[in-house]
Design an enzyme around this catalytic site. Structure first.
Site, mmCIF file in Angstrom:
data_model
loop_
_atom_site.group_PDB
_atom_site.id
_atom_site.type_symbol
_atom_site.label_atom_id
_atom_site.label_comp_id
_atom_site.label_asym_id
_atom_site.label_seq_id
_atom_site.Cartn_x
_atom_site.Cartn_y
_atom_site.Cartn_z
ATOM 1 N N ASP A 160 -22.508 11.927 -11.820
ATOM 2 C CA ASP A 160 -23.880 11.611 -11.434
ATOM 3 C C ASP A 160 -23.940 10.796 -10.140
ATOM 4 O OD1 ASP A 160 -22.809 9.262 -12.381
ATOM 5 O OD2 ASP A 160 -24.356 8.889 -13.887
ATOM 6 N N CYS A 181 0.820 -1.215 0.000
ATOM 7 C CA CYS A 181 0.000 0.000 0.000
ATOM 8 C C CYS A 181 0.851 1.260 0.000
ATOM 9 C CB CYS A 181 -0.940 -0.007 1.193
ATOM 10 S SG CYS A 181 -2.178 -1.334 1.119
#
Length: 218
Positions: free
Chosen positions: A139, A45
């Site tokens: 959206d 990570c």
């Protein structure tokens, strides 16, 4: 229930390294890349957050914001940022959400509802499913989700490529074939008639009865 493409991405308010954020407001009129990781101060990570920091300008050019999230507290994120910069050479300037109550991880179905425990005592293996990349549109709908095993570093060039494809579809009613890269031919979607395709693109090639290609618009 799992989030699917086309579902509305759940809204949330959370603390981050950039202060409190309400997700839907933060997205604004562009795209959001929400990517999660199982645990701070983990090797794979660390490379990933640095890679995204190095690509932040490319995402910004596409009107896309980046947000990281894990179940660790924000204070840990702040301390981790120096390691990320030291190893990768890229400073993390995008917000990193703290989710120590695991509310957002559960909201996005990255952890089961019954998951519990002190986040400081949970191992990366406990959180290994908190490893998903979401692309969310203006959206507020989910456009893409990809979940990786925690031992496999993610290829964010592919996320950028997918974002380019998603934006082309939204703007020009085209799809992209396997292995497509910027500048390559695209596919005219079934929602576009032959006449409309000629009007929009000038011309197209009928490769198969159901497959028409044209030059990349724009």
């Amino acid at each position: 229930m799992a989030l699917r493409i086309g579902d509305t991405a759940p809204d949330f308010t959370a603390n981050s390294t950039e202060g409190e954020i309400r997700f839907h407001d933060w997205i604004g009129d562009g795209y959001a890349i929400l990517f999660s990781h199982p645990k701070d101060f983990t090797p794979v990570c660390t490379t990933e957050l640095g890679a995204m920091a190095g690509m932040s300008e490319e995402f910004a050019k596409r009107n896309a914001k980046i947000m990281g999230i894990s179940v660790d507290p924000v204070e840990d994120h702040v301390r981790w940022k120096s390691d990320i910069a030291s190893y990768t050479g890229h400073e993390v300037r995008y917000p990193m959400i703290g989710d120590p109550d695991m509310e957002i991880a559960k909201l996005y179905d990255m952890l089961p509802a019954e998951a519990s425990g002190d986040p400081s005592k949970r191992t990366p293996a406990d959180n290994q499913t908190v490893r998903t990349v979401f692309i969310i549109g203006p959206d507020r709908k989910v456009k893409l989700s990809l979940t990786y095993p925690m031992t496999t570093g993610r290829n964010f060039d592919e996320i950028l490529r997918a974002l380019d494809s998603i934006r082309l579809t939204a703007e020009h009613k085209v799809a992209t074939p396997a292995g497509w890269v910027q500048g390559g031919d695209v596919i005219v979607t079934g929602a576009v008639s032959d006449d409309e395709a000629r009007e929009k693109f000038g011309s197209f090639e009928q490769k198969l009865p159901y497959l028409r290609t044209t030059k990349q618009p724009g």
